[in-house]
Design a protein around this motif. Structure first.
Motif, PDB file in Angstrom:
ATOM      1  N   VAL A  69       0.526  -0.837  -0.225  1.00  0.00           N
ATOM      2  CA  VAL A  69      -0.249   0.305  -0.133  1.00  0.00           C
ATOM      3  C   VAL A  69       0.319   1.709   0.332  1.00  0.00           C
ATOM      4  O   VAL A  69       0.091   1.542  -0.570  1.00  0.00           O
ATOM      5  CB  VAL A  69      -1.191  -0.190   1.033  1.00  0.00           C
ATOM      6  CG1 VAL A  69      -1.904   1.369   1.517  1.00  0.00           C
ATOM      7  CG2 VAL A  69      -1.981  -0.708   0.830  1.00  0.00           C
ATOM      8  N   VAL A  73       0.846   4.392  -2.469  1.00  0.00           N
ATOM      9  CA  VAL A  73       0.562   5.799  -1.997  1.00  0.00           C
ATOM     10  C   VAL A  73       1.493   6.423  -2.395  1.00  0.00           C
ATOM     11  O   VAL A  73       1.298   7.962  -3.090  1.00  0.00           O
ATOM     12  CB  VAL A  73       0.349   5.560  -0.735  1.00  0.00           C
ATOM     13  CG1 VAL A  73       1.132   6.981   0.118  1.00  0.00           C
ATOM     14  CG2 VAL A  73      -0.592   4.988   0.183  1.00  0.00           C
ATOM     15  N   LEU A  78      -3.279   5.526  -4.456  1.00  0.00           N
ATOM     16  CA  LEU A  78      -3.770   5.693  -3.263  1.00  0.00           C
ATOM     17  C   LEU A  78      -4.127   7.014  -2.101  1.00  0.00           C
ATOM     18  O   LEU A  78      -2.880   7.843  -2.487  1.00  0.00           O
ATOM     19  CB  LEU A  78      -3.539   4.118  -2.603  1.00  0.00           C
ATOM     20  CG  LEU A  78      -3.952   2.756  -3.077  1.00  0.00           C
ATOM     21  CD1 LEU A  78      -3.561   1.839  -2.285  1.00  0.00           C
ATOM     22  CD2 LEU A  78      -5.635   2.361  -3.360  1.00  0.00           C
ATOM     23  N   ARG A  80      -4.176   8.326   1.628  1.00  0.00           N
ATOM     24  CA  ARG A  80      -4.570   8.261   3.369  1.00  0.00           C
ATOM     25  C   ARG A  80      -4.727   8.909   3.581  1.00  0.00           C
ATOM     26  O   ARG A  80      -4.622   9.897   3.660  1.00  0.00           O
ATOM     27  CB  ARG A  80      -2.571   7.409   4.286  1.00  0.00           C
ATOM     28  CG  ARG A  80      -2.325   6.295   3.870  1.00  0.00           C
ATOM     29  CD  ARG A  80      -1.635   5.592   4.808  1.00  0.00           C
ATOM     30  NE  ARG A  80      -1.821   4.399   4.827  1.00  0.00           N
ATOM     31  CZ  ARG A  80      -0.339   3.790   3.960  1.00  0.00           C
ATOM     32  NH1 ARG A  80       0.559   4.470   3.585  1.00  0.00           N
ATOM     33  NH2 ARG A  80       0.139   2.842   4.035  1.00  0.00           N
ATOM     34  N   THR A  86      -7.798   4.577   3.786  1.00  0.00           N
ATOM     35  CA  THR A  86      -7.031   4.682   2.486  1.00  0.00           C
ATOM     36  C   THR A  86      -7.976   4.104   1.673  1.00  0.00           C
ATOM     37  O   THR A  86      -8.762   3.435   1.372  1.00  0.00           O
ATOM     38  CB  THR A  86      -5.774   3.440   2.260  1.00  0.00           C
ATOM     39  OG1 THR A  86      -4.803   3.154   3.323  1.00  0.00           O
ATOM     40  CG2 THR A  86      -4.693   3.541   1.335  1.00  0.00           C
TER      41      THR A  86
END
Length: 262
Positions: A69, A73, A78, A80, A86
């Motif tokens: 993840v 990001v 993605l 957060r 997320t």
């Protein structure tokens, strides 16, 4: 409620990820999630299933999930959001701010149709620090108003903003509800120009946690001195912006003499 993982992860990552043998587990998971995002199985703005749920379904550790993840990001696929989870990034989620206009965060986001809110980190009157005395040109006995806020746009933490003003300009910090510049305009002390210095930085742990990113991630540090029409300093502000969600744009003009030479 998170989407069924069978809809976004291939069979070899459900229940037996270690058996696929297609490289490190976090790479397999990262590639699978990226493919799901690009194929539209995870739509823009949709929440990613919790890391615990992914780890249990794929029979891998949460550390492996976190690493996959984290890479997505970093890649901007993605984002957060502190306290929310997320999410798949929206293509328009990065914000561009012009460096040629002096506007407040609230005004700037409102023009884009973003919903804004602030979380107060500090608000009150204090005796000035040596730096505030120098920047604002106030004596040690003159209190300054400090306003520290976490600025949010569409529920995404965007910036940490800490402003200092002489109490002669802002005698009641509690009067600022949403926009500082709106309050200064009401009292006749709205700045008319400013000088900003922007530098790259790596976010420290406390700031990174507030912004919903990792410690050491890239950020933009901005120091601004705003001036009244009289030439006196109105505001001294230090801000930290997320490097993955904010772009500053400047329009440059070429002097007429240089144009002729070209």
């Amino acid at each position: 409620m998170s989407k069924n993982l069978s809809a976004i992860l291939p069979r070899n990552l459900l229940g037996n990820a270690s058996a696929s043998g297609a490289g490190p587990l976090y790479v397999q998971l990262r590639n699978a999630l990226e493919a799901a995002i690009r194929a539209g199985h995870l739509a823009d703005g949709e929440a990613l299933p919790p890391e615990r749920e992914i780890a249990e379904s794929a029979n891998i550790s949460r550390v492996t999930v976190r690493k996959a993840v984290d890479e997505l990001v970093k890649a901007g696929l993605l984002v957060r959001r502190q306290g929310s989870g997320t999410f798949v990034a929206n293509p328009g989620e990065r914000v561009q701010q012009s460096l040629s206009m002096l506007t407040s965060f609230t005004e700037d986001m409102a023009r884009r149709g973003f919903e804004t809110r602030s979380i107060w980190l500090e608000r009150g009157l204090f005796f000035p620090s040596p730096e505030e005395m120098i920047k604002l040109g106030v004596a040690s006995h003159v209190k300054v108003a400090r306003l520290g806020r976490l600025r949010m746009a569409n529920q995404v933490p965007m910036a940490i903003e800490r402003a200092s003003l002489s109490s002669e300009i802002l005698p009641d910090p509690d009067a600022v509800k949403t926009s500082l510049y709106e309050e200064l305009g009401r009292t006749g002390f709205r700045p008319v120009r400013a000088v900003q210095r922007i530098s790259a930085c790596n976010l420290k742990k406390e700031d990174a946690e507030l912004l919903g990113v990792r410690e050491g991630d890239a950020g933009l540090a901005i120091e601004r001195l705003s001036y009244l029409a009289s030439g006196h300093v109105a505001e001294y502000t230090c801000s930290l912006y997320r490097g993955d969600a904010y772009d500053f744009v400047a329009e440059l003009t070429i002097p007429v003499t240089e144009q002729r030479q070209q």
